[in-house]
Design a protein around this motif. Sequence first.
Motif, PDB file in Angstrom:
ATOM      1  N   UNK A 197       6.151  -4.631   4.656  1.00 17.43           N
ATOM      2  CA  UNK A 197       7.045  -5.641   4.843  1.00 17.43           C
ATOM      3  C   UNK A 197       6.323  -7.081   4.873  1.00 17.43           C
ATOM      4  N   UNK A 198       5.246  -6.969   5.246  1.00 15.32           N
ATOM      5  CA  UNK A 198       4.181  -8.152   5.469  1.00 15.32           C
ATOM      6  C   UNK A 198       3.653  -8.821   4.269  1.00 15.32           C
ATOM      7  N   UNK A 247       4.438  -9.729   1.236  1.00 17.19           N
ATOM      8  CA  UNK A 247       4.756 -10.693   0.279  1.00 17.19           C
ATOM      9  C   UNK A 247       5.010 -12.088   0.858  1.00 17.19           C
ATOM     10  N   UNK A 248       5.242 -13.031  -0.050  1.00 17.53           N
ATOM     11  CA  UNK A 248       5.379 -14.523   0.492  1.00 17.53           C
ATOM     12  C   UNK A 248       6.665 -15.075  -0.279  1.00 17.53           C
ATOM     13  N   UNK A 249       7.617 -14.136  -0.796  1.00 18.72           N
ATOM     14  CA  UNK A 249       8.972 -14.544  -1.266  1.00 18.72           C
ATOM     15  C   UNK A 249       9.776 -15.238  -0.318  1.00 18.72           C
ATOM     16  N   UNK A 250      10.839 -15.850  -0.712  1.00 14.41           N
ATOM     17  CA  UNK A 250      11.585 -16.564   0.439  1.00 14.41           C
ATOM     18  C   UNK A 250      12.436 -15.422   1.453  1.00 14.41           C
ATOM     19  N   UNK A 251      12.742 -14.352   1.000  1.00 11.39           N
ATOM     20  CA  UNK A 251      13.413 -13.644   2.184  1.00 11.39           C
ATOM     21  C   UNK A 251      12.090 -13.059   3.088  1.00 11.39           C
ATOM     22  N   UNK A 252      10.734 -12.806   2.605  1.00 10.48           N
ATOM     23  CA  UNK A 252       9.974 -12.140   3.484  1.00 10.48           C
ATOM     24  C   UNK A 252       9.370 -13.481   4.270  1.00 10.48           C
ATOM     25  N   UNK A 253       9.297 -14.746   3.945  1.00 12.08           N
ATOM     26  CA  UNK A 253       9.130 -15.964   4.680  1.00 12.08           C
ATOM     27  C   UNK A 253       9.823 -16.053   5.844  1.00 12.08           C
ATOM     28  N   UNK A 254      11.231 -15.911   5.555  1.00 17.94           N
ATOM     29  CA  UNK A 254      12.112 -16.116   6.610  1.00 17.94           C
ATOM     30  C   UNK A 254      11.852 -15.160   7.733  1.00 17.94           C
ATOM     31  N   UNK A 260      19.370  -3.499  -0.047  1.00 22.16           N
ATOM     32  CA  UNK A 260      19.663  -4.598  -1.190  1.00 22.16           C
ATOM     33  C   UNK A 260      19.221  -4.071  -2.481  1.00 22.16           C
ATOM     34  N   UNK A 261      18.533  -3.144  -2.468  1.00 21.19           N
ATOM     35  CA  UNK A 261      17.730  -2.583  -3.912  1.00 21.19           C
ATOM     36  C   UNK A 261      18.168  -1.125  -4.245  1.00 21.19           C
ATOM     37  N   UNK A 262      19.116  -0.662  -3.481  1.00 18.75           N
ATOM     38  CA  UNK A 262      19.359   0.737  -3.400  1.00 18.75           C
ATOM     39  C   UNK A 262      19.826   1.146  -4.897  1.00 18.75           C
ATOM     40  N   UNK A 275       6.717  -1.435  -5.719  1.00 19.30           N
ATOM     41  CA  UNK A 275       6.257  -2.213  -4.752  1.00 19.30           C
ATOM     42  C   UNK A 275       7.469  -2.760  -3.693  1.00 19.30           C
ATOM     43  N   UNK A 276       8.089  -3.552  -4.535  1.00 20.15           N
ATOM     44  CA  UNK A 276       9.180  -4.028  -3.917  1.00 20.15           C
ATOM     45  C   UNK A 276      10.444  -2.952  -3.259  1.00 20.15           C
ATOM     46  N   UNK A 277      10.575  -2.237  -4.197  1.00 18.37           N
ATOM     47  CA  UNK A 277      11.573  -1.081  -4.100  1.00 18.37           C
ATOM     48  C   UNK A 277      11.074  -0.316  -2.706  1.00 18.37           C
ATOM     49  N   UNK A 278       9.631  -0.104  -2.411  1.00 23.09           N
ATOM     50  CA  UNK A 278       9.041   0.326  -1.223  1.00 23.09           C
ATOM     51  C   UNK A 278       9.144  -0.528  -0.048  1.00 23.09           C
ATOM     52  N   UNK A 279       9.724  -1.590  -0.011  1.00 25.16           N
ATOM     53  CA  UNK A 279       9.672  -2.628   1.255  1.00 25.16           C
ATOM     54  C   UNK A 279      10.948  -2.233   1.978  1.00 25.16           C
TER      55      UNK A 279
END
Length: 319
Positions: free
Chosen positions: A296-297, A299-306, A103-105, A93-97
């Motif tokens: 993209x939307x 999640x509620x992690x810190x990077x996504x919240x920013x 960053x995750x390549x 899921x995060x790889x698909x963001x």
Amino acid sequence: MKKLFLLPLILLVLAVSACSNSAQQNNTSANTARTLEASGNATASDHTKDTITYQSEDGPIEVPAHPQRVVVLAGFAGNVMQLGVPLAGVTSWEKGNPRFAEALKDVESVSDEDLEKIIELEPDLIIGLSIAKNIDKLKTIAPTITYTYGKLDFLAQHLEIGKALNKEQEAQAWIDNFKSRASKAGEEIKAKIGPDATVSVIESSMKELYVFGDNWGRGTEILYQQMGLNMPEKVKESALKDGYYALSVEVLPQYAGDYLIFSKDPDADNSFQNTDIYKNLPAVKNNRVFEANAKVFYFNDALTLDYQLDFFIEHFLGK
């Protein structure tokens, strides 16, 4: 109305696990057991020379003071990245963001059932949810911290991950800055749209629509908790307790606020936007629908919240 279990982080774990090939599981289970016995404990011990004691919800646990190869088996990758800690594995899921793609390549996609793959990654710390599979086996690979989803609010969760990564001060600094920026933006937005204006957050999935409460990702924590914007009464009645509510297009007008945040999955059925019901919503007629990519939307992690906060500032305030 039909309700669906959509818990973002729990869904993330279950979805990844459900997609695993059952035949492969059967073929690798015996090998995994042998590998765990032969090399798992050695892998864990290699990374515990410089440790701190973290007070997890399951009790104290020794974790690396400076982790360099973290595997995240839940939606916390953005928290770890925001704190500048290297990742070795994350969920699909995060790889698909799209925002995490660069960053995750070079980071592997894993699930809680990929034990051999996780061993090969040689993690020095594993972070997941309390409902994850194979927790006892994961603990033989590396120190493993699990969290119960919903036990902590979204900011407290970031702080806890900061503590686990020996980055508590950095996490608290981000929290303080985020709260200040969100509060300031909220006051400016309320001054512009009016103190009584309402905002709804919806998302498309298969043949249904979902409206969200104040703690289900999709920017809801920011809009309702941090900014104090108003939720339509019908949304309060249906979605506030459970976090979400499934509805048909026919009743959407009852749940749509003066402003509509549409977390739009490009792979879902979004044909409802072509209906007269949708086109006649006041938010649509007044050009007050703000569309975001659901991938993209979520999640509620810190990077996504920013990202979400910047999204709201741009769309509500034009900044």
